[in-house]
Write a protein that holds these residues in place. Structure first.
Motif, PDB file in Angstrom:
ATOM      1  N   ARG A 298      -7.015  45.737  -0.855  1.00 38.54           N
ATOM      2  CA  ARG A 298      -7.779  46.877  -1.385  1.00 38.54           C
ATOM      3  C   ARG A 298      -7.731  48.054  -0.409  1.00 38.54           C
ATOM      4  NH1 ARG A 298     -11.687  44.246  -2.997  1.00 38.54           N
ATOM      5  NH2 ARG A 298     -11.227  44.292  -5.218  1.00 38.54           N
TER       6      ARG A 298
ATOM      7  N   THR B   6      -8.207  48.292  -7.997  1.00 38.45           N
ATOM      8  CA  THR B   6      -8.406  47.047  -8.746  1.00 38.45           C
ATOM      9  C   THR B   6      -7.467  45.977  -8.212  1.00 38.45           C
ATOM     10  OG1 THR B   6      -8.993  48.287 -10.741  1.00 38.45           O
ATOM     11  CG2 THR B   6      -8.355  45.975 -11.026  1.00 38.45           C
TER      12      THR B   6
ATOM     13  N   SER C 190      -6.532  42.064  -8.923  1.00 37.50           N
ATOM     14  CA  SER C 190      -6.684  40.911  -9.805  1.00 37.50           C
ATOM     15  C   SER C 190      -6.030  39.699  -9.162  1.00 37.50           C
ATOM     16  CB  SER C 190      -6.045  41.190 -11.171  1.00 37.50           C
ATOM     17  OG  SER C 190      -6.591  42.361 -11.754  1.00 37.50           O
ATOM     18  N   GLU C 191      -6.744  38.597  -9.131  1.00 36.52           N
ATOM     19  CA  GLU C 191      -6.251  37.373  -8.488  1.00 36.52           C
ATOM     20  C   GLU C 191      -5.997  36.287  -9.520  1.00 36.52           C
ATOM     21  OE1 GLU C 191      -7.870  33.991  -5.290  1.00 36.52           O
ATOM     22  OE2 GLU C 191      -8.861  35.951  -5.452  1.00 36.52           O
ATOM     23  N   SER C 192      -4.889  35.579  -9.370  1.00 35.65           N
ATOM     24  CA  SER C 192      -4.595  34.432 -10.226  1.00 35.65           C
ATOM     25  C   SER C 192      -4.030  33.318  -9.355  1.00 35.65           C
ATOM     26  CB  SER C 192      -3.597  34.813 -11.323  1.00 35.65           C
ATOM     27  OG  SER C 192      -2.386  35.292 -10.754  1.00 35.65           O
TER      28      SER C 192
ATOM     29  N   ALA D  70      -7.803  39.796  -0.929  1.00 35.30           N
ATOM     30  CA  ALA D  70      -8.191  40.841  -1.882  1.00 35.30           C
ATOM     31  C   ALA D  70      -8.723  42.064  -1.146  1.00 35.30           C
ATOM     32  CB  ALA D  70      -9.220  40.307  -2.871  1.00 35.30           C
TER      33      ALA D  70
ATOM     34  N   TYR E  33      -1.648  38.187  -6.427  1.00 31.97           N
ATOM     35  CA  TYR E  33      -2.538  39.325  -6.632  1.00 31.97           C
ATOM     36  C   TYR E  33      -1.768  40.482  -7.270  1.00 31.97           C
ATOM     37  CZ  TYR E  33      -5.441  36.848  -3.223  1.00 31.97           C
ATOM     38  OH  TYR E  33      -6.167  35.886  -2.547  1.00 31.97           O
ATOM     39  N   GLU E  34      -2.443  41.148  -8.189  1.00 29.45           N
ATOM     40  CA  GLU E  34      -1.926  42.405  -8.719  1.00 29.45           C
ATOM     41  C   GLU E  34      -2.840  43.511  -8.210  1.00 29.45           C
ATOM     42  OE1 GLU E  34      -0.336  43.383 -12.963  1.00 29.45           O
ATOM     43  OE2 GLU E  34      -2.444  44.026 -12.900  1.00 29.45           O
TER      44      GLU E  34
ATOM     45  N   ARG F 227      -3.788  47.483  -8.261  1.00 30.32           N
ATOM     46  CA  ARG F 227      -3.662  48.767  -8.944  1.00 30.32           C
ATOM     47  C   ARG F 227      -4.389  49.840  -8.145  1.00 30.32           C
ATOM     48  NH1 ARG F 227      -1.952  48.820 -14.257  1.00 30.32           N
ATOM     49  NH2 ARG F 227      -1.551  46.759 -15.155  1.00 30.32           N
TER      50      ARG F 227
ATOM     51  N   ARG G 222       2.411  43.753  -6.216  1.00 27.98           N
ATOM     52  CA  ARG G 222       2.120  42.326  -6.336  1.00 27.98           C
ATOM     53  C   ARG G 222       2.175  41.709  -4.941  1.00 27.98           C
ATOM     54  NH1 ARG G 222       1.349  40.875 -11.255  1.00 27.98           N
ATOM     55  NH2 ARG G 222       1.062  38.730 -10.603  1.00 27.98           N
TER      56      ARG G 222
END
Length: 334
Positions: free
Chosen positions: A282, A313, A315-317, A278, A242-243, A245, A234
């Motif tokens: 990555r 992967t 993921s953004e929030s 992001a 961001y998560e 993976r 995280r």
């Protein structure tokens, strides 16, 4: 110019690989190797590999330069091993010998490698003074500072904190990856980025580790990244959470994957500063996964970061409003 990387507790690393570890038994090694070791060396190794890769997505970045100590016969071996890999260094000689550490990789359980870390030689006041002088000249010609790894006896726990303060005063990007009191004091100096694993956060005491990460963000750190072994990482920034993976790959040894993650992050921040978090995360995750696919610390050709990037992967929030309003708003560097 260079990327200054701390190697205060340099090590000669003995890698021992067995088909299956059976305590109390005699083993025939499947592989053995002697390498320059320590978290700083791992970061420098991966940065050097990334620079040699020639990925046109990223602008060229400076070569890494290790700053720290080296002493005794093991220190001479350590420096020879660095030279064999083409890793540049600025090292202060010490009366005490450079430590020797062991990594035991069990091929039947590659995710559970066993690491034996020595504490390192006690550093004297004159040796520490020589390091301070050397560091000042190195920082003058650096685009980034990575403070990572343990410190040997005799080095104050606020060493990284003071260097991070100096870097911030010169506008030099700073990254912290440490543990215990060195982590706590270093984070209080407000580096640009703190990269920490969940276990290290928990070692700081009571309280929710994610809440502590957010507190650091509120204090003014640009990004706090919390890795968690094979589970998603995280990352917290002023604008979003961001998560991350990483792709599933055949793990041969996870030792050094956090350092490879750090190297990929620095590579992206310097080589593509406008790419956004992001993209930075990555590449970092792809480098960490590439490292885990090999037995030794470093990137693997069979699972290169370039081939893994599309499988990461992110993921953004949105960051919670109460948190977002409390953080700095002058973050324009990615």
């Amino acid at each position: 110019m260079s990327i200054a990387i701390t190697s205060l507790n340099s090590a000669v690393e003995r890698l021992l690989v067995v088909e299956a570890n059976r305590p109390g038994s005699v083993h025939r090694l499947a592989r053995s190797e002697t390498l320059a070791g320590g978290k700083g060396v791992n970061v420098a190794r991966v940065l050097t590999q990334l620079r040699a890769g020639g990925d046109e997505t990223y602008a060229p970045v400076p070569a890494p330069r290790l700053v720290g100590f080296s002493g005794g016969p093991t220190g001479r071996l350590f420096e020879d091993l660095l030279g064999a890999e083409g890793l540049d260094s600025a090292l202060v000689p010490t009366a005490g010998g450079t430590r020797v550490c062991e990594v035991l990789v069990d091929l039947s359980d590659p995710a559970g490698a066993t690491v034996y870390n020595a504490s390192g030689p006690k550093v004297t006041e004159p040796e520490l003074g020589a390091l301070e002088s050397m560091f000042g000249s190195v920082l003058e010609n650096s685009d980034a500072l990575v403070c990572t790894g343990s410190i040997p006896p005799g080095v104050p726990s606020d060493q990284y904190a003071r260097w991070i303060t100096q870097a911030r005063g010169k506008g030099v990007l700073s990254v912290l990856d440490a543990h215990s009191e060195v982590l706590a004091q270093g984070a209080a100096a407000l580096p640009d980025i703190v990269k920490v694993n969940r276990e290290e956060l928990l070692s700081l005491g009571a309280g929710d580790p994610d809440a502590r990460a957010m507190d650091w963000l509120d204090a003014g750190i640009r990004c706090v990244i919390v890795t968690d072994g094979g589970r998603p990482a995280r990352a917290y920034t002023a604008g979003a959470e961001y998560e991350v993976r990483a792709p599933e790959i055949p793990v041969r040894s996870a030792v050094g994957s956090g350092d490879a993650f750090c190297a990929g992050l620095v590579r992206s921040l310097l080589g593509a500063p406008k790419a956004g978090w992001a993209a930075h995360l990555r590449l970092a995750a792809a480098c960490g996964a590439s490292n885990a696919a090999g037995v030794t610390a470093g990137l693997t050709g069979s699972h290169s970061p370039a081939t893994l990037l599309s499988r990461v992967t992110v993921s953004e929030s949105p960051l919670r409003p109460a948190r977002r309003s409390a953080t700095r708003t002058d973050d324009t560097r990615g």
